[in-house]
Design a protein around this motif. Structure first.
Motif, mmCIF file in Angstrom:
data_model
loop_
_atom_site.group_PDB
_atom_site.id
_atom_site.type_symbol
_atom_site.label_atom_id
_atom_site.label_comp_id
_atom_site.label_asym_id
_atom_site.label_seq_id
_atom_site.Cartn_x
_atom_site.Cartn_y
_atom_site.Cartn_z
ATOM 1 N N THR A 19 13.225 12.014 -75.389
ATOM 2 C CA THR A 19 13.845 10.704 -75.193
ATOM 3 C C THR A 19 12.831 9.683 -74.698
ATOM 4 O O THR A 19 11.838 10.035 -74.049
ATOM 5 C CB THR A 19 14.979 10.785 -74.158
ATOM 6 O OG1 THR A 19 14.574 11.695 -73.131
ATOM 7 C CG2 THR A 19 16.269 11.253 -74.760
ATOM 8 N N THR A 20 13.102 8.412 -75.003
ATOM 9 C CA THR A 20 12.271 7.342 -74.457
ATOM 10 C C THR A 20 12.844 6.936 -73.097
ATOM 11 O O THR A 20 13.945 7.351 -72.733
ATOM 12 C CB THR A 20 12.296 6.099 -75.373
ATOM 13 O OG1 THR A 20 13.648 5.623 -75.420
ATOM 14 C CG2 THR A 20 11.821 6.434 -76.764
ATOM 15 N N ILE A 21 12.070 6.112 -72.382
ATOM 16 C CA ILE A 21 12.537 5.640 -71.070
ATOM 17 C C ILE A 21 13.868 4.903 -71.219
ATOM 18 O O ILE A 21 14.795 5.084 -70.429
ATOM 19 C CB ILE A 21 11.492 4.692 -70.432
ATOM 20 C CG1 ILE A 21 10.194 5.431 -70.161
ATOM 21 C CG2 ILE A 21 12.040 4.043 -69.174
ATOM 22 C CD1 ILE A 21 10.119 6.192 -68.888
ATOM 23 N N GLU A 24 16.638 7.280 -71.627
ATOM 24 C CA GLU A 24 16.921 7.961 -70.367
ATOM 25 C C GLU A 24 17.704 7.058 -69.421
ATOM 26 O O GLU A 24 18.544 7.518 -68.654
ATOM 27 C CB GLU A 24 15.613 8.444 -69.727
ATOM 28 C CG GLU A 24 15.077 9.681 -70.447
ATOM 29 C CD GLU A 24 13.620 9.989 -70.168
ATOM 30 O OE1 GLU A 24 13.100 9.551 -69.128
ATOM 31 O OE2 GLU A 24 13.010 10.672 -71.011
ATOM 32 N N ARG B 124 8.411 11.474 -64.339
ATOM 33 C CA ARG B 124 9.173 10.963 -65.472
ATOM 34 C C ARG B 124 10.597 10.551 -65.064
ATOM 35 O O ARG B 124 10.993 9.403 -65.230
ATOM 36 C CB ARG B 124 9.240 12.029 -66.570
ATOM 37 C CG ARG B 124 10.032 11.598 -67.790
ATOM 38 C CD ARG B 124 9.350 10.451 -68.508
ATOM 39 N NE ARG B 124 10.122 10.051 -69.688
ATOM 40 C CZ ARG B 124 9.655 9.263 -70.638
ATOM 41 N NH1 ARG B 124 8.439 8.781 -70.547
ATOM 42 N NH2 ARG B 124 10.404 8.938 -71.673
ATOM 43 N N GLU B 130 5.532 6.287 -68.343
ATOM 44 C CA GLU B 130 5.373 6.697 -69.740
ATOM 45 C C GLU B 130 4.495 7.954 -69.790
ATOM 46 O O GLU B 130 3.690 8.195 -68.879
ATOM 47 C CB GLU B 130 4.697 5.568 -70.541
ATOM 48 C CG GLU B 130 5.558 4.332 -70.720
ATOM 49 C CD GLU B 130 6.759 4.575 -71.643
ATOM 50 O OE1 GLU B 130 6.808 5.636 -72.308
ATOM 51 O OE2 GLU B 130 7.651 3.701 -71.686
#
Lengths: 145, 169
Positions: A19-21, A24, B124, B130
């Motif tokens: 998943t990307t930030i 998320e 994270r 990132e």
């Protein structure tokens, strides 16, 4: 509001770390609401924890020494030592020796005076020897009694 | 560099350093000491700060190394701390006792993870860096980070399911 289908798909990606930030964040938002489907209940403490863990703060002061430069101190100490050494070397020849300051007669009379003094001083210490002897004898008497 | 300039640089990420330290060292006091130490080290090297590409990443790497060293020397000295009475201080932020309970449970679960997984998860899921940044901080490849992170997330989920079922049964 997100559909459960979407969330399930995102969770799958989430567990595979794909998943990307932004995604998320969507999950985070979804699971911080009060009602979630029962089969997704286990994710709730997880995302809630992440949300709350973010808010912990470092509250201690850091005692930073106010802006004195380290290199400045180093040079200052080197300079101080140098000045001290120069001072010591310059001072030494300035002290005149005894022969220069006094005449031979003066020196001789001073030596004589010192000799007389030490002789008399020794007499005094001899006297103390007697005193000591006296004390041991009296102790003997006292102990005998 | 003046103190105020330094603080301006450090302020935005000092909490992150602290949370990372706490994730690794567990105890709040130890984490505070570690953070203090790191900030002082940065301050003493303040002339060099300008030459770092990413001060935040650099500071995070320092924190990681510092804490791992601490843990290592503790093990070497056989001085393993047992935090049985450990409590999360964030409890005041919570609304319900139930939530509070599951949060403590989360802390415990996270503390059982291997250090590397803990760090990756912290960086994270909590700090939301990132992958590129995490790779720089931990000196790992991005693929390795994803693997560790996936393991960590799955492990946490497993534990929560166990706990959940136990709670029902």
């Amino acid at each position: 509001m997100e559909s459960v289908k979407n969330i399930e798909k995102l969770l799958e990606k989430y567990l595979e770390a794909e998943t990307t930030i932004a995604e998320e964040n969507r999950l985070q938002e979804y699971f911080t609401q009060d009602e979630v489907p029962a089969h997704l209940e286990e994710y709730r403490p997880m995302f809630q924890y992440f949300e709350i863990a973010k808010q912990e703060r470092f509250t201690k002061e850091v005692p930073l020494k106010p802006g004195r430069n380290k290199s400045y101190l180093q040079w200052a100490s080197i300079a101080a030592v140098a000045v001290l050494l120069v001072g010591v070397f310059l001072k030494q020849p300035a002290t005149p020796s005894l022969e220069e300051e006094y005449t031979a007669e003066e020196l001789q009379s001073a030596q004589m005076a010192l000799a007389i003094f030490s002789k008399n001083f020794n007499k005094g210490t001899d006297g103390i020897q007697y005193l000591k002897e006296f004390e041991t004898t009296t102790n003997k008497f006292l102990n005998n009694e | 560099m003046k103190q105020s300039e330094f603080l301006n640089i450090v302020m935005p990420f000092k909490d992150k350093l602290f949370r990372m330290s706490k994730r690794l060292l567990v105890s709040t006091e130890e984490a505070e000491d570690a953070t203090q130490e790191i900030l002082l080290k940065l301050w003493n090297n303040k002339e060099k700060i300008g030459s770092y590409k990413n001060v935040e990443a650099f500071a995070m790497t320092m924190t990681k190394n510092f804490c791992l060293d601490r843990l290592k020397s503790k093990q070497a000295n056989n001085l393993k701390l047992v935090h049985s009475n450990y409590k999360d201080e964030n409890t005041s932020l919570q609304r319900q006792v139930e939530v509070n309970d599951s949060l403590n449970w989360m802390t415990k679960i996270l503390n059982t993870l291997p250090e590397q997984q803990r760090m990756v998860l912290q960086l994270r899921d909590i700090e939301q860096y990132e992958y590129e940044e995490i790779a720089e901080m931990l000196g790992m490849k991005q693929t390795a980070i994803r693997v560790a992170l996936s393991r960590a997330r799955k492990a946490v989920r497993e534990e929560l399911i166990k706990k959940h079922n136990y709670g029902i049964g």
